[in-house]
Structures are given as structure tokens and as C-alpha cells.
Design an enzyme around this catalytic site. Structure first.
Site, mmCIF file in Angstrom:
data_model
loop_
_atom_site.group_PDB
_atom_site.id
_atom_site.type_symbol
_atom_site.label_atom_id
_atom_site.label_comp_id
_atom_site.label_asym_id
_atom_site.label_seq_id
_atom_site.Cartn_x
_atom_site.Cartn_y
_atom_site.Cartn_z
ATOM 1 N N HIS A 125 0.968 -1.168 0.270
ATOM 2 C CA HIS A 125 0.495 0.401 -0.180
ATOM 3 C C HIS A 125 0.841 0.900 0.318
ATOM 4 O O HIS A 125 1.916 1.361 1.073
ATOM 5 C CB HIS A 125 -1.021 -0.122 1.315
ATOM 6 C CG HIS A 125 -1.698 1.243 1.593
ATOM 7 N ND1 HIS A 125 -3.018 1.604 0.729
ATOM 8 C CD2 HIS A 125 -1.736 2.444 1.687
ATOM 9 C CE1 HIS A 125 -3.501 2.446 0.729
ATOM 10 N NE2 HIS A 125 -3.083 3.148 1.550
ATOM 11 N N CYS A 126 0.890 1.925 -0.653
ATOM 12 C CA CYS A 126 1.559 3.458 -1.015
ATOM 13 C C CYS A 126 0.532 4.737 -0.372
ATOM 14 O O CYS A 126 -0.401 4.984 -0.929
ATOM 15 C CB CYS A 126 1.927 3.715 -2.582
ATOM 16 S SG CYS A 126 3.064 4.686 -2.829
#
Length: 392
Positions: free
Chosen positions: A189-190
Site C-alpha cells: 500500500h503506497c
């Protein structure tokens, strides 16, 4: 004033990029997202801050701080997206204000006024594509296709259901606790994108990193050409050698030229340093993810393989220790054999050293196939929809 703001932006960007570079990407930084940030930046200072808030404001202040922490780090929010837009906008603004007056110059043409804007525009477009594209969400309508596309290897992925989504969990997928959804071929997850990086948008993410690295290099080269043109236009070398009698050698002239540039064009120098730092971070980040793409591995899978191989190595060492103990006990019950040479015993490897664990990644099907799978995801191909019709 502009230089002071640039220094503030430089420090902020460097800090944030390093955090995004380290958080969740390297096996040596274990723990949750917040714990990794604490270790790298504060070394526990945040924990003391929380205790101070609890001591001064009581449980109500501590709960308020936890709410802010939850909003910033444990749920989708556009904070880092806004910071990215602010950074790239401020950097381009400082470059335009401080350097566009020297374009065209002796070594640089006027077309770079427009190509620089185009480069930034493409970077923002890739940012929007990565941020708002479907990462490959797994739902009840496409789970059967993903189950066919990614078979279980029964090593790091085995058949089971997602306890939250209540659907079968395809191999290589993961339920993102921040976005609250299952993502196929989940990488990470960025926070910068406020989105998961998965099967469908890894290509945009890689293009985003590579393009921004090229933008930084382009900015460094363009500013260097501008400064070189100013040296030529103002005849700095000629003045130093003719009027001041400085020896015409690199060793004597370089310190004086650098001093002149720092005094006259400190904004451009600071921007070049900032771009150089960011480009190095982006280069390392891109090479790490490029290696994962070439071997058809994700960041999530690299953690799983690290844990599996560490566990398997310990199991093999335990078996080897048991066998060595068993053989030594058997030798005690037998007649003493001729003693080995001391040199042979010294150079002989122990059974523990001979234990090796081989990584058997069944999803690695060769360089060309792996790259093709990233550029053209399985769910975008006709065969994926064919599997859908067959499953019906």
C-alpha cells in the site's frame, strides 16, 4: 526568502521520500507501518511524546493523538498526495522563477521552457493513473478468474478464505487493512498514491518512479548547462585568469568558480543538490522494484519468502543437529575408528553449514514473461474473460 523556503522544502522532501523508501519495503525493518517510522526517524521519540501527552492531557489527549495517528497512517487519506503536488509544484516554480530568465542561454535552447513543463505534466499524469486506477480488486465477480490465473504454490500461498471479504483468497493476493479490500498480486500500500499497488497498476507505479528519476536528472543537467552558460556569458574564467592573474588550471580555478556560483546562484545550486538526493533515492527504489518485477515477485511475497526460508533453514539445521547427535552416539557404542588428520578435520564443513534452502518461485517464468505480465496484466487479456465465461 526564496532560498529559506527552498531549504525547508528540501529537508521535508528528503525526510518524506526516505520514509516512503524504507517503510514496508525492506525485510530488516520489521513491524507495523508506524513502528518502522518510529525506528528510522524518531528512535522512540514519538513514544515519549505520547507519554508526555498522556501525562499532561490525560486519556482524552492520548485518545485524540491516537485518532490523528489512525487517520494519517491506518486509513486512506490524501495527505501525502497533497504533499506530492505541493513538492513538484514548488520545485518547478522555484526553477521557473530563478532560471527561466537565462533560457535560452549559451548551452541551452529556449525549447526547454516547454519541455520542462511537459515533463512535469507527464509525471503528474502518471501520478494520477497510479493513484486512481484499479489495483486489481478481487471480488465475488472475478475471484474465480484470479484463482485460475494464479494457482497456489502450497509454500507461501495455500488455499483459504478471506475472513473479511468472505470469498476465496487467490494466490498472490492480500487483504489490505488500510483500504479494506483484497488486491490481486498485492505488492504494497503506497501512502504517496493513497492506493494499493497490485496486479493492474504496478506498470503505472514503475513508470511513475522511472519518469520522476529522469525528471530529476533532466533538471540537474539543465541547471548545470544554465550555470555553464552564465560562466561563459560573464567571462568569469577570463576575468580570473587575465585580470586577477590566477593560474589557468582546474586546481586553482575550481574553488574560485564554485565560490562565485554559490554567492551568485545559490538557489540553482540548492535545487541541484535537492534533485540529486531525490534522484538517488528514486534510483535505488526503482532498482529494487525492477528486480522484483524481473523475478515475478512482489514486496509482500519477498517478506513471505524471507520468513519461509528462515524457518526452513532452522528446521534443516535442527534435523542436521539431530542426525549428528545420533551418529556421534552410535560411534560411542562401536570400536574407536582411526582418528582423522587435524588439518582434514579443520577444513571439513559441518553438517549445519551444508544446509541450504532453495527458493522455488513457481511464478517466475523467465525474464520476458515476467516483464510481459507486469506491462500487460493477466486481467486485461482476452484469456481472462474466457476463463470468466467458462466458470459460468
Amino acid at each position: 526568502m526564496a532560498v529559506q523556503w527552498l531549504l525547508v522544502c528540501h529537508g521535508l522532501v528528503t525526510l518524506l521520500v526516505v520514509v516512503s523508501f524504507l517503510c514496508g519495503q525492506w525485510p530488516i525493518f520489521q513491524g507495523t507501518f508506524i513502528q518502522r517510522i518510529h525506528f528510522f526517524i524518531t528512535f522512540g521519540a514519538y513514544d515519549y511524546f505520547r507519554r508526555l501527552i498522556h501525562f499532561t492531557c490525560g486519556s482524552r489527549g492520548a485518545n485524540a493523538l491516537l485518532s490523528v495517528e489512525y487517520f494519517c497512517c491506518d486509513r486512506p487519506n490524501p495527505i501525502l498526495q497533497g504533499i506530492y503536488l505541493l513538492i513538484i509544484g514548488a520545485t518547478y516554480y522555484f526553477i521557473a522563477v530563478s532560471s527561466f530568465i537565462y533560457i535560452p542561454g549559451y548551452y541551452i535552447s529556449g525549447v526547454h521552457r516547454y519541455t520542462s513543463l511537459l515533463a512535469v505534466g507527464v509525471g503528474i499524469l502518471l501520478f494520477l493513473l497510479t493513484s486512481f486506477s484499479d489495483p486489481g480488486v478481487v471480488n465475488s465477480g472475478n475471484v474465480s478468474q484470479y484463482l485460475s490465473a494464479y494457482p497456489y504454490d502450497n509454500i507461501i500461498f495455500s488455499e483459504k478464505d478471506c475472513s473479511t471479504c468472505k470469498i476465496p483468497k487467490p494466490a498472490r493476493s492480500k487483504h489490505c487493512s488500510i483500504c479494506n479490500r483484497c488486491v490481486a498480486r498485492f505488492d504494497h500500500h503506497c501512502g504517496w498514491m493513497n492506493n494499493c499497488i497490485g496486479e493492474r497498476n504496478t506498470r503505472y507505479f514503475m513508470a511513475f518512479i522511472l519518469w520522476h528519476f529522469l525528471i530529476c536528472v533532466y533538471g540537474i543537467v539543465a541547471l548545470a548547462l544554465i550555470l555553464a552558460g552564465r560562466l561563459k556569458d560573464l567571462k568569469v574564467i577570463y576575468i580570473l585568469t587575465v585580470y586577477y592573474g590566477i593560474e589557468n588550471s582546474f586546481r586553482r580555478l575550481a574553488p574560485l568558480v564554485v565560490q562565485w556560483l554559490l554567492n551568485s546562484y545559490n538557489t540553482q545550486i540548492l535545487i541541484m543538490v535537492f534533485l540529486a538526493v531525490v534522484s538517488l533515492l528514486l534510483a535505488g527504489f526503482f532498482m529494487y522494484h525492477a528486480k522484483l518485477c524481473i523475478t515475478n515477485t512482489t514486496t509482500n511475497e519477498s517478506f513471505k519468502w524471507h520468513e519461509y526460508m528462515s524457518w526452513q533453514r532452522k528446521v534443516n539445521e535442527a534435523k542436521a543437529s539431530a542426525e549428528a547427535l545420533k551418529s556421534s552416539l552410535g560411534e560411542l557404542n562401536q570400536e574407536r575408528s582411526p582418528q582423522e588428520s587435524k588439518w582434514r578435520t579443520f577444513f571439513k564443513r559441518s553438517r549445519l553449514q551444508e544446509q541450504q534452502v532453495v527458493k522455488n518461485n513457481k511464478y517466475n517464468k523467465g525474464f520476458v514473461h515476467n516483464i510481459h505480465e507486469v506491462v500487460f496484466p493477466l486481467s486485461t487479456r482476452k484469456s481472462f474473460s474466457v476463463n470468466k465465461s467458462k466458470s459460468r
